[in-house]
Design a protein around this motif. Structure first.
Motif, PDB file in Angstrom:
ATOM      1  N   ARG A  57      28.594 -51.921   2.779  1.00  0.00           N
ATOM      2  CA  ARG A  57      29.547 -51.088   2.027  1.00  0.00           C
ATOM      3  C   ARG A  57      29.321 -51.249   0.517  1.00  0.00           C
ATOM      4  N   VAL A  58      29.077 -52.480   0.073  1.00  0.00           N
ATOM      5  CA  VAL A  58      28.775 -52.733  -1.337  1.00  0.00           C
ATOM      6  C   VAL A  58      27.548 -51.918  -1.744  1.00  0.00           C
ATOM      7  N   ALA A  59      26.501 -51.957  -0.927  1.00  0.00           N
ATOM      8  CA  ALA A  59      25.265 -51.215  -1.221  1.00  0.00           C
ATOM      9  C   ALA A  59      25.527 -49.711  -1.288  1.00  0.00           C
ATOM     10  N   GLU A  60      26.364 -49.191  -0.388  1.00  0.00           N
ATOM     11  CA  GLU A  60      26.697 -47.752  -0.392  1.00  0.00           C
ATOM     12  C   GLU A  60      27.410 -47.346  -1.681  1.00  0.00           C
ATOM     13  N   ILE A  61      28.384 -48.140  -2.088  1.00  0.00           N
ATOM     14  CA  ILE A  61      29.163 -47.815  -3.284  1.00  0.00           C
ATOM     15  C   ILE A  61      28.274 -47.880  -4.528  1.00  0.00           C
ATOM     16  N   ILE A  62      27.392 -48.861  -4.580  1.00  0.00           N
ATOM     17  CA  ILE A  62      26.459 -48.969  -5.699  1.00  0.00           C
ATOM     18  C   ILE A  62      25.518 -47.768  -5.701  1.00  0.00           C
ATOM     19  N   ALA A  63      25.001 -47.392  -4.531  1.00  0.00           N
ATOM     20  CA  ALA A  63      24.089 -46.235  -4.424  1.00  0.00           C
ATOM     21  C   ALA A  63      24.781 -44.948  -4.859  1.00  0.00           C
ATOM     22  N   ASP A  64      26.088 -44.838  -4.608  1.00  0.00           N
ATOM     23  CA  ASP A  64      26.859 -43.651  -5.019  1.00  0.00           C
ATOM     24  C   ASP A  64      27.196 -43.665  -6.509  1.00  0.00           C
ATOM     25  N   GLY A  65      26.856 -44.748  -7.203  1.00  0.00           N
ATOM     26  CA  GLY A  65      27.143 -44.851  -8.625  1.00  0.00           C
ATOM     27  C   GLY A  65      28.586 -45.181  -8.951  1.00  0.00           C
ATOM     28  N   GLN A  66      29.348 -45.661  -7.954  1.00  0.00           N
ATOM     29  CA  GLN A  66      30.771 -45.950  -8.157  1.00  0.00           C
ATOM     30  C   GLN A  66      31.041 -47.426  -8.443  1.00  0.00           C
ATOM     31  N   GLY A  67      30.001 -48.240  -8.408  1.00  0.00           N
ATOM     32  CA  GLY A  67      30.176 -49.668  -8.654  1.00  0.00           C
ATOM     33  C   GLY A  67      28.851 -50.298  -9.018  1.00  0.00           C
ATOM     34  N   GLU A  68      28.913 -51.584  -9.312  1.00  0.00           N
ATOM     35  CA  GLU A  68      27.721 -52.327  -9.723  1.00  0.00           C
ATOM     36  C   GLU A  68      27.664 -53.640  -8.946  1.00  0.00           C
ATOM     37  N   PRO A  69      26.460 -54.210  -8.840  1.00  0.00           N
ATOM     38  CA  PRO A  69      26.367 -55.521  -8.198  1.00  0.00           C
ATOM     39  C   PRO A  69      27.149 -56.549  -9.014  1.00  0.00           C
ATOM     40  N   PHE A  70      27.744 -57.511  -8.340  1.00  0.00           N
ATOM     41  CA  PHE A  70      28.406 -58.614  -9.032  1.00  0.00           C
ATOM     42  C   PHE A  70      27.412 -59.756  -9.073  1.00  0.00           C
ATOM     43  N   ALA A  71      26.979 -60.111 -10.275  1.00  0.00           N
ATOM     44  CA  ALA A  71      25.924 -61.107 -10.428  1.00  0.00           C
ATOM     45  C   ALA A  71      26.230 -62.084 -11.558  1.00  0.00           C
ATOM     46  N   PRO A  72      27.224 -62.949 -11.363  1.00  0.00           N
ATOM     47  CA  PRO A  72      27.468 -63.957 -12.397  1.00  0.00           C
ATOM     48  C   PRO A  72      26.274 -64.908 -12.457  1.00  0.00           C
ATOM     49  N   ALA A  73      25.899 -65.288 -13.646  1.00  0.00           N
ATOM     50  CA  ALA A  73      24.749 -66.194 -13.831  1.00  0.00           C
ATOM     51  C   ALA A  73      23.487 -65.643 -13.166  1.00  0.00           C
ATOM     52  N   LYS A  74      23.360 -64.323 -13.148  1.00  0.00           N
ATOM     53  CA  LYS A  74      22.181 -63.591 -12.644  1.00  0.00           C
ATOM     54  C   LYS A  74      21.944 -63.710 -11.139  1.00  0.00           C
ATOM     55  N   LYS A  75      22.867 -64.335 -10.396  1.00  0.00           N
ATOM     56  CA  LYS A  75      22.738 -64.415  -8.941  1.00  0.00           C
ATOM     57  C   LYS A  75      23.621 -63.325  -8.329  1.00  0.00           C
ATOM     58  N   VAL A  76      22.996 -62.393  -7.609  1.00  0.00           N
ATOM     59  CA  VAL A  76      23.732 -61.287  -6.995  1.00  0.00           C
ATOM     60  C   VAL A  76      24.456 -61.778  -5.737  1.00  0.00           C
ATOM     61  N   PHE A  77      25.748 -61.473  -5.676  1.00  0.00           N
ATOM     62  CA  PHE A  77      26.555 -61.775  -4.499  1.00  0.00           C
ATOM     63  C   PHE A  77      26.615 -60.497  -3.673  1.00  0.00           C
ATOM     64  N   LYS A  78      25.943 -60.482  -2.532  1.00  0.00           N
ATOM     65  CA  LYS A  78      25.791 -59.249  -1.740  1.00  0.00           C
ATOM     66  C   LYS A  78      27.089 -58.699  -1.165  1.00  0.00           C
ATOM     67  N   GLU A  79      28.087 -59.546  -0.990  1.00  0.00           N
ATOM     68  CA  GLU A  79      29.360 -59.074  -0.437  1.00  0.00           C
ATOM     69  C   GLU A  79      30.424 -58.902  -1.521  1.00  0.00           C
ATOM     70  N   TRP A  80      29.998 -58.845  -2.777  1.00  0.00           N
ATOM     71  CA  TRP A  80      30.945 -58.661  -3.881  1.00  0.00           C
ATOM     72  C   TRP A  80      30.522 -57.457  -4.702  1.00  0.00           C
ATOM     73  N   LEU A  81      31.496 -56.639  -5.064  1.00  0.00           N
ATOM     74  CA  LEU A  81      31.274 -55.416  -5.825  1.00  0.00           C
ATOM     75  C   LEU A  81      32.053 -55.485  -7.132  1.00  0.00           C
ATOM     76  N   SER A  82      31.417 -55.025  -8.209  1.00  0.00           N
ATOM     77  CA  SER A  82      32.091 -54.902  -9.495  1.00  0.00           C
ATOM     78  C   SER A  82      32.332 -53.418  -9.766  1.00  0.00           C
TER      79      SER A  82
END
Length: 103
Positions: A57-82
């Motif tokens: 779901r995170v990947a879908e929302i990012i692909a739709d341009g409605q959100g961004e990956p959440f990557a504190p300290a440059k580590k992407v959290f795959k189950e977290w959406l910004s």
């Protein structure tokens, strides 16, 4: 209204509607939790709403341009959406979706 103010306004509604949702702390800030699991927060480095959802779901929302990956300290959290753009309807919907995911 700041993103964090909007978040807590929506959070108050969500907590009133679902007693499983409580306030907690995460990464030194206030967050929402369900059964001890972190589900959402705001005000972290201008990331807007940060919410836990299924990785697909995170990947879908990012692909739709409605959100961004959440990557504190440059580590992407795959189950977290910004979702930096403050949007009451979208944020509440995503919070409810996140609660259903972690509950």
């Amino acid at each position: 209204q700041t993103a964090e103010e909007l978040f807590w306004e929506i959070a108050a509604e969500v907590m009133a509607e679902d007693p499983r949702v409580v306030e907690g702390t995460m990464m030194g800030g206030r967050c929402l939790r369900v059964g001890g699991v972190f589900v959402a927060l705001a005000g972290f480095k201008n990331a807007g709403l940060i919410v836990k959802l299924p990785a697909k779901r995170v990947a879908e929302i990012i692909a739709d341009g409605q959100g961004e990956p959440f990557a504190p300290a440059k580590k992407v959290f795959k189950e977290w959406l910004s979702v930096p753009k403050a949007d009451r309807e979208a944020w509440k919907s995503l919070m409810i979706e996140g609660i259903a995911f972690v509950a």
